[in-house]
Motif scaffolding. Sequence first.
Motif, short mmCIF file in Angstrom:
data_model
loop_
_atom_site.label_atom_id
_atom_site.label_comp_id
_atom_site.label_asym_id
_atom_site.label_seq_id
_atom_site.Cartn_x
_atom_site.Cartn_y
_atom_site.Cartn_z
N GLY A 128 0.66 -1.39 0.22
CA GLY A 128 -0.04 -0.04 -0.33
C GLY A 128 0.75 1.39 0.55
O GLY A 128 0.03 2.12 0.13
N LEU A 129 2.12 0.95 0.41
CA LEU A 129 3.18 2.08 -0.13
C LEU A 129 3.17 2.61 -1.62
O LEU A 129 3.70 1.70 -2.33
CB LEU A 129 4.14 2.04 0.55
CG LEU A 129 5.54 2.79 1.12
CD1 LEU A 129 5.27 3.79 1.27
CD2 LEU A 129 6.80 2.39 1.37
N PHE A 130 2.71 4.04 -1.75
CA PHE A 130 3.02 4.18 -2.66
C PHE A 130 4.27 5.44 -2.80
O PHE A 130 4.58 6.46 -2.03
CB PHE A 130 2.05 5.21 -3.38
CG PHE A 130 1.70 6.22 -4.25
CD1 PHE A 130 2.40 5.48 -6.07
CD2 PHE A 130 2.16 7.86 -4.32
CE1 PHE A 130 2.62 6.58 -6.90
CE2 PHE A 130 2.45 8.43 -5.76
CZ PHE A 130 2.53 7.45 -6.70
N GLN A 131 5.85 5.53 -4.38
CA GLN A 131 6.16 6.10 -3.81
C GLN A 131 6.92 7.02 -4.80
O GLN A 131 6.66 6.28 -6.39
CB GLN A 131 7.70 5.70 -3.38
CG GLN A 131 8.35 5.00 -2.04
CD GLN A 131 9.66 4.08 -1.91
OE1 GLN A 131 10.68 4.53 -2.53
NE2 GLN A 131 9.21 3.16 -1.65
N ALA A 132 7.18 8.70 -5.01
CA ALA A 132 7.58 9.04 -6.19
C ALA A 132 8.19 10.04 -6.00
O ALA A 132 8.70 10.30 -5.16
CB ALA A 132 5.61 9.41 -6.19
N TYR A 133 9.00 10.49 -7.49
CA TYR A 133 9.80 10.93 -7.71
C TYR A 133 9.74 11.94 -8.78
O TYR A 133 8.87 11.59 -9.37
CB TYR A 133 10.73 10.05 -8.09
CG TYR A 133 12.19 9.94 -7.38
CD1 TYR A 133 12.98 9.96 -5.66
CD2 TYR A 133 11.69 8.50 -6.82
CE1 TYR A 133 13.43 9.47 -4.87
CE2 TYR A 133 11.54 7.26 -5.99
CZ TYR A 133 12.95 7.86 -4.79
OH TYR A 133 13.23 7.42 -4.16
N VAL A 134 9.92 13.55 -8.92
CA VAL A 134 9.26 14.15 -9.57
C VAL A 134 10.35 15.15 -9.94
O VAL A 134 10.56 16.08 -9.47
CB VAL A 134 7.87 14.66 -9.12
CG1 VAL A 134 7.72 15.76 -10.20
CG2 VAL A 134 6.57 14.11 -9.17
N LEU A 135 11.12 15.16 -11.09
CA LEU A 135 11.97 16.36 -12.13
C LEU A 135 11.61 16.72 -12.06
O LEU A 135 10.65 17.19 -13.16
CB LEU A 135 12.40 14.84 -12.84
CG LEU A 135 13.44 13.71 -12.21
CD1 LEU A 135 14.02 12.97 -13.25
CD2 LEU A 135 14.19 13.92 -10.96
N THR A 136 12.05 18.14 -11.78
CA THR A 136 11.25 19.49 -12.42
C THR A 136 12.13 20.72 -12.58
O THR A 136 13.03 20.60 -11.70
CB THR A 136 10.14 20.41 -10.84
OG1 THR A 136 10.68 20.41 -10.14
CG2 THR A 136 9.65 19.35 -10.84
N PRO A 137 12.20 22.11 -13.26
CA PRO A 137 13.47 22.59 -12.95
C PRO A 137 13.75 23.39 -12.37
O PRO A 137 12.38 22.79 -11.05
CB PRO A 137 12.71 23.76 -14.29
CG PRO A 137 11.85 22.81 -14.87
CD PRO A 137 11.37 21.65 -14.04
N ALA A 138 14.72 23.08 -11.33
CA ALA A 138 14.80 23.95 -10.19
C ALA A 138 14.21 25.72 -9.96
O ALA A 138 13.67 25.80 -8.92
CB ALA A 138 16.49 24.79 -9.90
N GLN A 139 14.31 26.04 -11.00
CA GLN A 139 13.18 27.47 -11.13
C GLN A 139 11.08 27.63 -10.77
O GLN A 139 11.47 28.38 -10.22
CB GLN A 139 13.40 28.50 -12.34
CG GLN A 139 14.48 28.89 -12.71
CD GLN A 139 15.27 27.72 -13.94
OE1 GLN A 139 14.94 26.05 -13.58
NE2 GLN A 139 15.38 27.70 -14.54
N MET A 176 0.14 11.99 3.68
CA MET A 176 1.57 11.87 3.20
C MET A 176 3.19 11.12 3.81
O MET A 176 2.70 13.12 4.43
CB MET A 176 1.78 11.91 1.11
CG MET A 176 1.62 13.38 1.56
SD MET A 176 1.98 14.30 -0.03
CE MET A 176 -0.26 13.20 -0.93
N ILE A 177 4.11 11.32 3.87
CA ILE A 177 4.89 12.17 4.64
C ILE A 177 6.28 12.39 2.66
O ILE A 177 6.39 11.90 2.49
CB ILE A 177 6.21 10.66 5.36
CG1 ILE A 177 5.40 9.75 5.88
CG2 ILE A 177 6.97 11.36 5.79
CD1 ILE A 177 5.75 8.80 6.57
N VAL A 178 6.92 13.62 3.15
CA VAL A 178 7.04 14.17 2.64
C VAL A 178 9.09 14.56 2.96
O VAL A 178 9.12 15.07 3.95
CB VAL A 178 6.90 15.78 1.94
CG1 VAL A 178 8.04 16.82 1.19
CG2 VAL A 178 5.78 16.13 1.47
N PHE A 179 9.81 13.45 2.72
CA PHE A 179 11.40 13.76 3.12
C PHE A 179 11.85 15.16 2.31
O PHE A 179 12.38 14.87 1.25
CB PHE A 179 11.60 12.05 2.66
CG PHE A 179 11.38 11.13 3.57
CD1 PHE A 179 11.71 11.32 5.42
CD2 PHE A 179 10.62 10.60 2.91
CE1 PHE A 179 11.25 10.66 5.84
CE2 PHE A 179 9.91 9.29 3.88
CZ PHE A 179 10.28 9.75 5.29
#
Length: 105
Positions: free
Chosen positions: A4-15, A36-39
């Motif tokens: 049941g754990l969902f992990q995601a990475y979102v790559l975005t421009p720094a700006q 959710m937990i945001v690290f």
Amino acid sequence: PIEGLFQAYVLTPAQVKSCYFIVVLQTLLRTGPQSMIVFTHTCRSCHVYSELLQRHDIHCVSLHSLLTQAQRLSSLSKFKSGQVNVLVATDVASRINEWRSVDRT
């Protein structure tokens, strides 16, 4: 992996990282998990993101090493009880042994 754990990475421009962060969290909270937990990497970024979320009406607490033990326990209690649905944390949170009991789905 935890069921049941969902992990995601979102790559975005720094700006535009902060803008993407808010939109992604708002979308996920509206359509997906109820909590959710945001690290983050540092105590400072943990505090900054927590403040940013609160300014956008996303109820959250932070958990990092600069907080007193009482403040950490309070944050964890609010998250586990459902008073807030987002926990912004540094690696302090990764050392907590009771995450399996934080099942609010």
